[in-house]
Design a protein around this motif. Structure first.
Motif, PDB file in Angstrom:
ATOM      1  N   ARG A  41      -9.706 -37.968   2.866  1.00  0.00           N
ATOM      2  CA  ARG A  41      -9.088 -38.743   1.805  1.00  0.00           C
ATOM      3  C   ARG A  41      -9.833 -38.540   0.481  1.00  0.00           C
ATOM      4  NH1 ARG A  41      -5.679 -43.000   2.089  1.00  0.00           N
ATOM      5  NH2 ARG A  41      -6.056 -43.209   4.323  1.00  0.00           N
ATOM      6  N   ARG A  42     -11.181 -38.513   0.565  1.00  0.00           N
ATOM      7  CA  ARG A  42     -11.963 -38.292  -0.658  1.00  0.00           C
ATOM      8  C   ARG A  42     -11.687 -36.904  -1.228  1.00  0.00           C
ATOM      9  NH1 ARG A  42     -15.998 -40.991   2.393  1.00  0.00           N
ATOM     10  NH2 ARG A  42     -16.892 -38.984   2.988  1.00  0.00           N
ATOM     11  N   GLU A  43     -11.649 -35.900  -0.336  1.00  0.00           N
ATOM     12  CA  GLU A  43     -11.360 -34.543  -0.798  1.00  0.00           C
ATOM     13  C   GLU A  43      -9.953 -34.461  -1.385  1.00  0.00           C
ATOM     14  OE1 GLU A  43     -11.966 -32.144   2.609  1.00  0.00           O
ATOM     15  OE2 GLU A  43     -14.166 -32.184   2.471  1.00  0.00           O
ATOM     16  N   PHE A  44      -9.012 -35.145  -0.716  1.00  0.00           N
ATOM     17  CA  PHE A  44      -7.643 -35.159  -1.198  1.00  0.00           C
ATOM     18  C   PHE A  44      -7.561 -35.795  -2.583  1.00  0.00           C
ATOM     19  CE2 PHE A  44      -3.644 -37.562  -1.575  1.00  0.00           C
ATOM     20  CZ  PHE A  44      -2.734 -36.509  -1.556  1.00  0.00           C
ATOM     21  N   SER A  45      -8.272 -36.923  -2.731  1.00  0.00           N
ATOM     22  CA  SER A  45      -8.273 -37.610  -4.035  1.00  0.00           C
ATOM     23  C   SER A  45      -8.832 -36.703  -5.117  1.00  0.00           C
ATOM     24  CB  SER A  45      -9.082 -38.903  -3.953  1.00  0.00           C
ATOM     25  OG  SER A  45      -8.507 -39.792  -3.017  1.00  0.00           O
ATOM     26  N   ALA A  46      -9.920 -35.980  -4.750  1.00  0.00           N
ATOM     27  CA  ALA A  46     -10.515 -35.070  -5.733  1.00  0.00           C
ATOM     28  C   ALA A  46      -9.545 -33.947  -6.084  1.00  0.00           C
ATOM     29  CB  ALA A  46     -11.821 -34.501  -5.190  1.00  0.00           C
ATOM     30  N   ASN A  47      -8.880 -33.397  -5.056  1.00  0.00           N
ATOM     31  CA  ASN A  47      -7.925 -32.309  -5.295  1.00  0.00           C
ATOM     32  C   ASN A  47      -6.737 -32.792  -6.121  1.00  0.00           C
ATOM     33  OD1 ASN A  47      -9.448 -30.469  -3.880  1.00  0.00           O
ATOM     34  ND2 ASN A  47      -8.419 -30.890  -1.925  1.00  0.00           N
ATOM     35  N   VAL A  48      -6.235 -33.987  -5.784  1.00  0.00           N
ATOM     36  CA  VAL A  48      -5.100 -34.540  -6.522  1.00  0.00           C
ATOM     37  C   VAL A  48      -5.478 -34.757  -7.979  1.00  0.00           C
ATOM     38  CG1 VAL A  48      -3.685 -36.616  -6.793  1.00  0.00           C
ATOM     39  CG2 VAL A  48      -3.927 -35.563  -4.540  1.00  0.00           C
ATOM     40  N   SER A  49      -6.696 -35.301  -8.171  1.00  0.00           N
ATOM     41  CA  SER A  49      -7.161 -35.526  -9.549  1.00  0.00           C
ATOM     42  C   SER A  49      -7.181 -34.215 -10.325  1.00  0.00           C
ATOM     43  CB  SER A  49      -8.559 -36.147  -9.541  1.00  0.00           C
ATOM     44  OG  SER A  49      -8.536 -37.394  -8.875  1.00  0.00           O
ATOM     45  N   ILE A  54       3.931 -32.849  -7.832  1.00  0.00           N
ATOM     46  CA  ILE A  54       2.677 -33.331  -7.243  1.00  0.00           C
ATOM     47  C   ILE A  54       2.780 -34.820  -6.902  1.00  0.00           C
ATOM     48  CG2 ILE A  54       0.222 -33.749  -7.677  1.00  0.00           C
ATOM     49  CD1 ILE A  54       0.253 -31.216  -9.445  1.00  0.00           C
ATOM     50  N   ILE A  55       3.316 -35.587  -7.828  1.00  0.00           N
ATOM     51  CA  ILE A  55       3.461 -37.035  -7.608  1.00  0.00           C
ATOM     52  C   ILE A  55       4.398 -37.314  -6.433  1.00  0.00           C
ATOM     53  CG2 ILE A  55       4.342 -39.166  -8.626  1.00  0.00           C
ATOM     54  CD1 ILE A  55       3.360 -38.120 -11.350  1.00  0.00           C
ATOM     55  N   THR A  56       5.493 -36.500  -6.362  1.00  0.00           N
ATOM     56  CA  THR A  56       6.424 -36.664  -5.231  1.00  0.00           C
ATOM     57  C   THR A  56       5.734 -36.382  -3.906  1.00  0.00           C
ATOM     58  OG1 THR A  56       8.269 -36.005  -6.655  1.00  0.00           O
ATOM     59  CG2 THR A  56       8.624 -35.899  -4.274  1.00  0.00           C
ATOM     60  N   ASP A  57       4.894 -35.331  -3.888  1.00  0.00           N
ATOM     61  CA  ASP A  57       4.145 -35.002  -2.670  1.00  0.00           C
ATOM     62  C   ASP A  57       3.193 -36.145  -2.272  1.00  0.00           C
ATOM     63  OD1 ASP A  57       5.392 -32.615  -2.501  1.00  0.00           O
ATOM     64  OD2 ASP A  57       3.788 -31.450  -3.451  1.00  0.00           O
ATOM     65  N   ILE A  58       2.536 -36.731  -3.261  1.00  0.00           N
ATOM     66  CA  ILE A  58       1.620 -37.854  -2.976  1.00  0.00           C
ATOM     67  C   ILE A  58       2.392 -39.028  -2.393  1.00  0.00           C
ATOM     68  CG2 ILE A  58       0.075 -39.549  -4.038  1.00  0.00           C
ATOM     69  CD1 ILE A  58      -0.657 -37.375  -6.103  1.00  0.00           C
ATOM     70  N   MET A  59       3.563 -39.302  -2.970  1.00  0.00           N
ATOM     71  CA  MET A  59       4.382 -40.410  -2.470  1.00  0.00           C
ATOM     72  C   MET A  59       4.852 -40.141  -1.045  1.00  0.00           C
ATOM     73  SD  MET A  59       6.594 -41.310  -5.905  1.00  0.00           S
ATOM     74  CE  MET A  59       7.512 -42.589  -5.071  1.00  0.00           C
ATOM     75  N   LYS A  60       5.182 -38.884  -0.762  1.00  0.00           N
ATOM     76  CA  LYS A  60       5.605 -38.530   0.596  1.00  0.00           C
ATOM     77  C   LYS A  60       4.464 -38.714   1.587  1.00  0.00           C
ATOM     78  CE  LYS A  60       9.294 -35.296  -0.620  1.00  0.00           C
ATOM     79  NZ  LYS A  60       9.721 -33.887  -0.628  1.00  0.00           N
ATOM     80  N   LEU A  61       3.257 -38.320   1.182  1.00  0.00           N
ATOM     81  CA  LEU A  61       2.095 -38.506   2.051  1.00  0.00           C
ATOM     82  C   LEU A  61       1.848 -39.983   2.323  1.00  0.00           C
ATOM     83  CD1 LEU A  61      -0.429 -35.865   0.646  1.00  0.00           C
ATOM     84  CD2 LEU A  61       0.598 -35.885   2.903  1.00  0.00           C
ATOM     85  N   SER A  62       2.013 -40.775   1.274  1.00  0.00           N
ATOM     86  CA  SER A  62       1.824 -42.219   1.429  1.00  0.00           C
ATOM     87  C   SER A  62       2.853 -42.793   2.392  1.00  0.00           C
ATOM     88  CB  SER A  62       1.932 -42.898   0.058  1.00  0.00           C
ATOM     89  OG  SER A  62       1.823 -44.293   0.184  1.00  0.00           O
ATOM     90  N   ARG A  63       4.106 -42.361   2.237  1.00  0.00           N
ATOM     91  CA  ARG A  63       5.156 -42.832   3.139  1.00  0.00           C
ATOM     92  C   ARG A  63       4.919 -42.348   4.562  1.00  0.00           C
ATOM     93  NH1 ARG A  63      10.554 -40.807   0.866  1.00  0.00           N
ATOM     94  NH2 ARG A  63      11.371 -41.967   2.652  1.00  0.00           N
ATOM     95  N   LEU A  64       4.369 -41.137   4.674  1.00  0.00           N
ATOM     96  CA  LEU A  64       4.076 -40.591   5.992  1.00  0.00           C
ATOM     97  C   LEU A  64       3.018 -41.426   6.704  1.00  0.00           C
ATOM     98  CD1 LEU A  64       4.676 -38.204   7.897  1.00  0.00           C
ATOM     99  CD2 LEU A  64       2.757 -37.014   6.857  1.00  0.00           C
ATOM    100  N   GLU A  65       1.944 -41.827   5.989  1.00  0.00           N
ATOM    101  CA  GLU A  65       0.891 -42.639   6.570  1.00  0.00           C
ATOM    102  C   GLU A  65       1.407 -44.023   6.959  1.00  0.00           C
ATOM    103  OE1 GLU A  65      -2.362 -42.773   3.873  1.00  0.00           O
ATOM    104  OE2 GLU A  65      -3.187 -40.863   4.539  1.00  0.00           O
ATOM    105  N   GLU A  66       2.367 -44.536   6.185  1.00  0.00           N
ATOM    106  CA  GLU A  66       2.907 -45.864   6.473  1.00  0.00           C
ATOM    107  C   GLU A  66       3.996 -45.824   7.539  1.00  0.00           C
ATOM    108  OE1 GLU A  66       4.276 -47.348   2.770  1.00  0.00           O
ATOM    109  OE2 GLU A  66       2.275 -47.469   1.871  1.00  0.00           O
TER     110      GLU A  66
END
Length: 405
Positions: free
Chosen positions: A265-273, A317-329
């Motif tokens: 998650r930390r690496e992902f956050s860094a990559n997303v940033s 990118i934002i759509t991908d992040i939202m999809k990941l969030s929905r996937l985790e939920e």
């Protein structure tokens, strides 16, 4: 018998020597006999515990004849009989003890012979029946309670033995009451019985033993420790009963995957940033050049297109992040339906036809239909990404094969 003259001197005594006897003139019985002709007197001896009866008679010649008889007092008789009384009492007590022992044995022997497991047992005498039936009823109740406790204990042991978390129950002296195999596997201890043994024999890890001391003092501890390549979260809390600390319980949970997930998650956050920063920087730069007039008029259209492209990239990118969030939920399950995978593959192939034509890549597609339950939009994106990568990183005049099972 004593003969006394008129002057009180003893002339004769049947028991004692008259020469050694004192003058008897002043004796009351003698005085009375001189005056009245006869006299009587009774005297007691405090030393001899005897009573002496005296009778004195004045004779014709003026002398006094005195008769005396001695009788023992009640106290003297009592004291003389005392040894015989004690002996008689001891004999009676001995007989009573003997009879009591025999009676006690006769009464208790049937009680000692009671066998509650023998259903055919009959009390030997009626007085014993209420006692026997009461004991039998209590024994039945105790056996039921023991059976219930054994069943509960077996269930607890079964649950503990099949629990992946490590669990140890320790008493107030640091002795092990129960420990499951999972904890033994975690700490690397051999599988054997540790009940009644010090917890230090299970694990010598300093953090556990120090936390155990604190728990037995009423201070719970929570932390993490490394065992080999795995990370475990541990909790060691005191166990109270009636406000008194009776022991402690240790719980070990494997949190290795959680740590890995946090790292990802930390690496992902860094990559997303980083991914967000790049298009935003471009958009900001082009917009600043247009707003300040640094860009020529003829370049404004080109800058606006670049801003649009970077904005599209940013939205992706934002759509991908939202999809990941929905996937985790787990919310992606909401769009599940029957999907034709062959149709999805053919659609992706049409979208990639231009890129394949540029590199002269041939495409080998399946011809069988396969259906599955899934999210059609996500499946289309997944298949397209796989096929796009196969085209993008292929060699000129290469080949892409898609197999469907």
């Amino acid at each position: 018998m004593t003969l006394i003259d008129s002057q009180g001197d003893v002339l004769f005594d049947s028991h004692l020597d008259e020469n050694v006897l004192e003058n008897h003139l002043m004796r009351p019985e003698v005085q009375e006999a001189i005056k009245a002709g006869s006299g009587e007197e009774v005297r007691e001896s405090s030393t001899q515990l005897e009573r002496i009866y005296y009778y004195a008679l004045r004779l014709s010649d003026g002398s006094i004849l005195r008769l005396a008889i001695t009788t023992r007092s009640f106290r003297a008789i009592f004291f003389s009989a005392l040894p015989y009384i004690f002996l008689f009492m001891a004999l009676i007590i001995g007989i009573c003890v003997f009879i009591a022992l025999r009676l006690t044995k006769k009464i208790t022997s049937p009680i000692n012979d009671i066998n509650l497991n023998n259903e055919e047992f009959i009390p030997p005498y009626p007085e014993l029946a209420p006692f026997y039936y009461k004991i039998e009823e209590q024994n039945t109740r105790i056996n039921e309670q023991l059976r219930t406790l054994k069943e509960q204990s077996s269930k607890i042991k079964l649950i503990l033995s099949n629990t992946t978390e490590g669990i140890a129950i320790i008493d107030g002296k640091g002795k092990v009451l129960s420990v499951n195999n999972s904890l033994l596997d975690i700490v690397g201890a051999p599988h054997e019985s540790y009940e009644g043994r010090s917890f230090i024999e299970v694990s010598r890890k300093t953090i556990f033993n120090e936390s155990l001391k604190l728990a037995l003092q009423g201070k719970g501890t929570h932390g993490e420790t490394t065992m080999g390549e795995k990370v475990y979260s541990f909790t060691l809390n005191p166990v109270y009963h009636g406000g008194v600390i009776e022991g402690a319980i240790l719980l070990l949970v494997n949190v290795t995957e959680k740590h890995k997930a946090e790292k990802i998650r930390r690496e992902f956050s860094a990559n997303v940033s980083h991914e967000l920063k790049t298009p935003l920087t471009s958009i900001s730069g082009y917009a600043e050049m247009i707003s300040t007039g640094m860009a020529a008029y003829e370049d404004s259209k080109s800058f606006a297109e670049k801003i649009q492209n970077e904005a599209s990239r940013l939205l992706t990118i934002i759509t991908d992040i939202m999809k990941l969030s929905r996937l985790e939920e787990g919310k992606l399950q909401e769009g599940m339906k029957k999907v034709d995978l062959l149709k999805v593959i053919n659609s992706s192939a049409e979208r990639l036809s231009g890129a394949m034509a540029e590199k002269s890549i041939t495409l080998d597609l399946p011809d069988r239909e396969v259906y599955l339950l899934g999210n059609e939009g996500m499946l289309e994106e997944l298949v397209f990404n796989l096929m796009e990568n196969a085209v993008k990183y292929n060699i000129p005049q290469g080949k892409v094969s898609v197999e469907l099972e």
